[in-house]
Structures are given as C-alpha cells and as structure tokens.
Design a protein around this motif. Structure first.
Motif: not given
Ligand SMILES: Nc1nc2c(ncn2[C@@H]2O[C@H](COP(=O)(O)OP(=O)(O)OP(=O)(O)O)[C@@H](O)[C@H]2O)c(=O)[nH]1
Ligand SMILES: [Mg+2]
Lengths: 313, 131
Positions: A147-166
């Motif tokens: 992810v940079g800034q706007a890579e959020v299109d995954i929401i359009k296709i996923a039933d469950t969205t996991l966001v990975v941070l460290v």
C-alpha cells in the motif's frame, strides 16, 4: 459447453492456468469460457490481504492457506505485484514465501502483474476469482501490491479484507489514516516478535474505537508472527467469524453485488477501450481527432462526444 | 489481444547463490516480460508444478554447482512425461562447453554460460516464443 470451461470445472490445473492467461491477455477465447462458468461460481470465500510493503503478506497467506488445508478446504491464491509502467514487464516474487504449498494439489497459486491498473489490483482479477471459484476452491486469497496511498480497490472484490501492519513504524497509523481504516475487516499486527508491538496494537485499537463507535461490529486487532506460525489459528477463526457475521446481517449479499458491479464496469471499460483504441477503423478516427485537438480545430470534449456518440447510438 | 511473455526463473539444487538469477530476472522484466521468481532449492517437481500454474512460455534454470546434467534434464524429462510441449527450457550458469550438445539433445533449447550478455537471452526468448 466450451472445452476449456469444462476442464476448469473438472479442476484441471492446465485448463485453469490457460484460461487465466486468456483473460489476462484479453484473448477472444476467454469470454465464451467465462460465460459458461459463471453458473458454477459463488461458493468461494474471497479474502483480500493488503497492507504495508514487506509487512509479511505473502508469508501470512502461505500460513493461512495451510491452516485452511488442515480443515480440508481447497485454496486458490492470487498474488499481485506492480507492472513497470516503463517496460510493461513485472517481477512477480511473492511465490518465494509460498513454496511450501507448491506440491499441494489442493492449492493453486497464480502471480499477476497489475498491467496498468491503479488501485492495487490487476484488471483480470475478477475473472481469475471466478475461474478459481468455478474450479472448486473454497477459499481464495488475494495479495494486493503493497500500500502506498490509494490501493484500496481490494474492498470491491473481497468478502473479508485483512490489513497487515507491523510494529514500530509510526507509519502504521498514518497508513490507516490514508484510507485503510474503512476497508479493514480485521487488522493484523504481524512481526509481533519485534519491539513496540503493544504500543502499535494500542494505537490501532484507539483508532478502531473511534471508527466503530456506531457500528454493530468492532474490527478486531490481532497479533501474528507469520514466520513462526504464531497467531494463525486465531486469525483463521476470526475470518470464519466474520464470514458468519456477513451472512447473518445480509451484508454478504450487498458485498457480492458490489463485486459484480465492479466486474461489470471493468468488462465494459475494457471492451470500450479496446473498441475505441484498438479496433482499426476507430483507431484512425481517434488519431485524426487527436491531430485536430492539437491544431485547435476541435476541443477534447467535443472530440469525446464524437467518439462516444458513435458507440452510444 | 495483448500477449505478454511469461517466464519462470528457478534455481534447482543446493547452491545458495541467486545473484545471477536475479540479474537476469531484472533484465527480462526491463524487456517487458513477466518474470516469476521462486527462490532457491527447487525440486524438478516444484518447478514443473509452478510452471503449469503460472502458464509460463519459458522456464529459465540457473545453477552454479555443476550438477546441471541431472537437475536440468530432470525438468525436461518431467515435462515430457506430463506431455507439456509448449514450454521452452533454458539453462544458465557454469556449464562446460562439452556438455552443451548433450543438454540440447535432452530438450534444453538454449544454454547460456557465464559472461553471456543479458541482451542475448532476451533476444533468444523473443525469437523462440510463439506469438
Ligand atoms: N521478524 C519477522 N519477520 C517476518 C514475519 N513474517 C514475515 N517476515 C519476514 O518479512 C519479510 C517480508 O515478508 P513477505 O511475506 O515477503 O512480505 P510482503 O508483505 O508479502 O512483501 P511485499 O509483497 O514485497 O510487499 C520476509 O523476510 C519474511 O521472512 C514475522 O512475523 N516476523
Ligand atoms: Mg508479497
């Protein structure tokens, strides 16, 4: 029925792989097969995995897949990396972290370049989800580009969205603020073996408190150490809980319809663009118009009217 | 239609050096190809399985340890056994001149020794992959 479609339904890996190639290349043969398989889709649960670059997405996906395999589920994985805008080529390296799955017949992995799509996905990803679904996969995991800034299109296709941070990076919180808050169904603080993990968890939790104060579901925040297979069981448990939640509150149908909407828009977009810019009789016309715009004989809006007017009639 | 050449770069065997493989991978990327990289210590079975799923046009095998005769030909034999005829197999690394004809006979269609310019590899692939 189309032969390649029939073989996809029989779970033949070579047919699956070839049909994916056809859809990626916009090959004419793809659409007939895609028409045939749609009736056989809808069973797979689609899990999107996004988050900071190098956060451990591929490693996590490998371990999530292994956990689902233990439960007897068949798994498809789509790993997306950026296509170079200069050469059109791509280095697709996510598989390096997934080699433990290479010999498992119940797992099909495909690497894809974004091929000019913004938003962190590849244009053919909707097709690939349908193909894997039709081929009997119960779970489909999608790794987006970091992810940079706007890579959020995954929401359009996923039933469950996991966001990975460290842990550690004050970045994680910045990343969330840049749009990841709204798309996360589950937050994962991976690399929990690193210092600062509890502080990062606390920061994310406090953002979740604000975001979810009026929601019927609070976004969980989990710690994992993907490299040591730590926290994966709990994560898969949360994914299954989320799936049940979606089914119970009708949000599932809404999400699925959103996905088909996005897919439909993408198909039409691709066809229109091909028609206008690739079809030879149109191509000349477009080039002529560009020339006229340059010479100020016409403005870009009127030129667009001319092109679209022909199609929309 | 917008076909892109897809190539799997794999390192069979036990040697732990993938600098050369990574340099080749980058050059192929810069030449507009999609390069799937899978890391070290691959078995022939893993390489062929990956090549099938990724539907690649080319498999590029890289090896420095000298066991190329068996490791390279394991891959071509397995492809033959699975009746996969449309994938080109290339070999790179430290390969003695006298082994090249034998490798070619076993189905390694291009062999690139040390000091090969990456442009040669790009050219070879562009010429030999069916459009
Ligand atoms: N310390 C630690 N390292 C980890 C953990 N999980 C993964 N890694 C390491 O982090 C590095 C990146 O992991 P990947 O799985 O490739 O991360 P990614 O998010 O897929 O990376 P990109 O696809 O390049 O954005 C690798 O060296 C992993 O071994 C973890 O839990 N702890
Ligand atoms: Mg990755």
């Amino acid at each position: 029925m189309n032969e390649i479609a029939a073989n996809v339904l029989k779970e033949d890996p070579r047919a699956i792989a070839r049909l994916i190639t056809f859809t990626e290349n916009g090959d004419f043969e793809a659409s007939n097969a895609m028409k045939d398989i749609h009736r056989f889709t809808g069973n797979a649960h689609v899990i999107g995995v996004t988050g900071v670059m190098g956060g451990g997405k591929s490693t996590l996906i490998c371990e999530i897949a292994r956990e689902f395999r233990k439960k007897g589920k068949k798994v498809g994985i789509i790993a997306i990396d950026p296509t170079s805008p200069f050469s059109g080529g791509a280095l697709l390296g996510d598989r390096v972290r997934m080699m433990e799955l290479a010999m498992d017949k119940g797992v099909f992995i495909r690497s894809m370049g974004t091929r000019g799509m913004l938003g962190g996905l590849a244009s053919a990803v909707y097709d690939v989800v349908e193909i894997l679904d039709a081929s009997g996969k119960d779970i489909i995991l999608i790794e987006t580009v970091g992810v940079g800034q706007a890579e959020v299109d995954i929401i359009k296709i996923a039933d469950t969205t996991l966001v990975v941070l460290v842990p550690g990076l004050g970045d994680s919180v910045q990343t969330i603020k840049a749009g990841l808050m709204e798309i996360a169904d589950i937050f994962i603080i991976n690399k929990a073996d690193r210092p600062g993990v509890n502080q990062t968890v606390a920061e994310v939790e406090s953002l979740v408190d604000i975001e979810c104060s009026n929601e019927d579901r609070r976004t969980p925040v989990l710690k994992t150490i993907a490299k040591e297979v730590n926290g994966i069981k709990e994560l898969v448990q949360e994914i299954e809980t989320h799936k049940k939640y979606l089914k119970n509150c009708k949000k599932f149908d809404i999400k699925r319809k959103k996905r088909y909407e996005a897919e439909l828009v993408e198909i039409i977009r691709k066809r229109l663009m091909n028609f206008i810019f690739d079809e030879s009789k149109f191509k000349d016309k477009v080039e002529l118009l560009i020339d006229q715009i340059y010479k100020k004989e016409i403005d870009p809006y009127s030129a667009a009217d001319k092109i679209l007017g022909k199609i929309l009639k | 239609m917008n076909k892109k050449i897809r190539i799997l770069i794999a390192k069979p065997g036990l040697d732990g050096h993938d600098r050369g493989a990574k340099i080749v991978a980058r050059s192929l990327r810069n030449a507009g190809m999609e390069v799937i990289y899978t890391g070290l210590h691959q078995t022939a079975e893993m390489i062929v399985e990956t090549a099938i799923q990724e539907d690649v046009d080319v498999i590029g095998l890289s090896l420095l340890s000298g066991a190329h005769m068996t490791l390279f030909t394991d891959v071509t034999k397995l492809l033959k056994k699975k009746k996969i005829e449309d994938i080109i197999v290339l070999g790179g690394g430290i390969i003695p001149e006298q082994d090249i004809p034998k490798l070619k006979k076993e189905g390694i269609s291009g062999v690139f020794g040390p000091g090969t310019r990456t442009e040669e590899i790009v050219e070879f692939i562009n010429k030999n992959v069916k459009k």
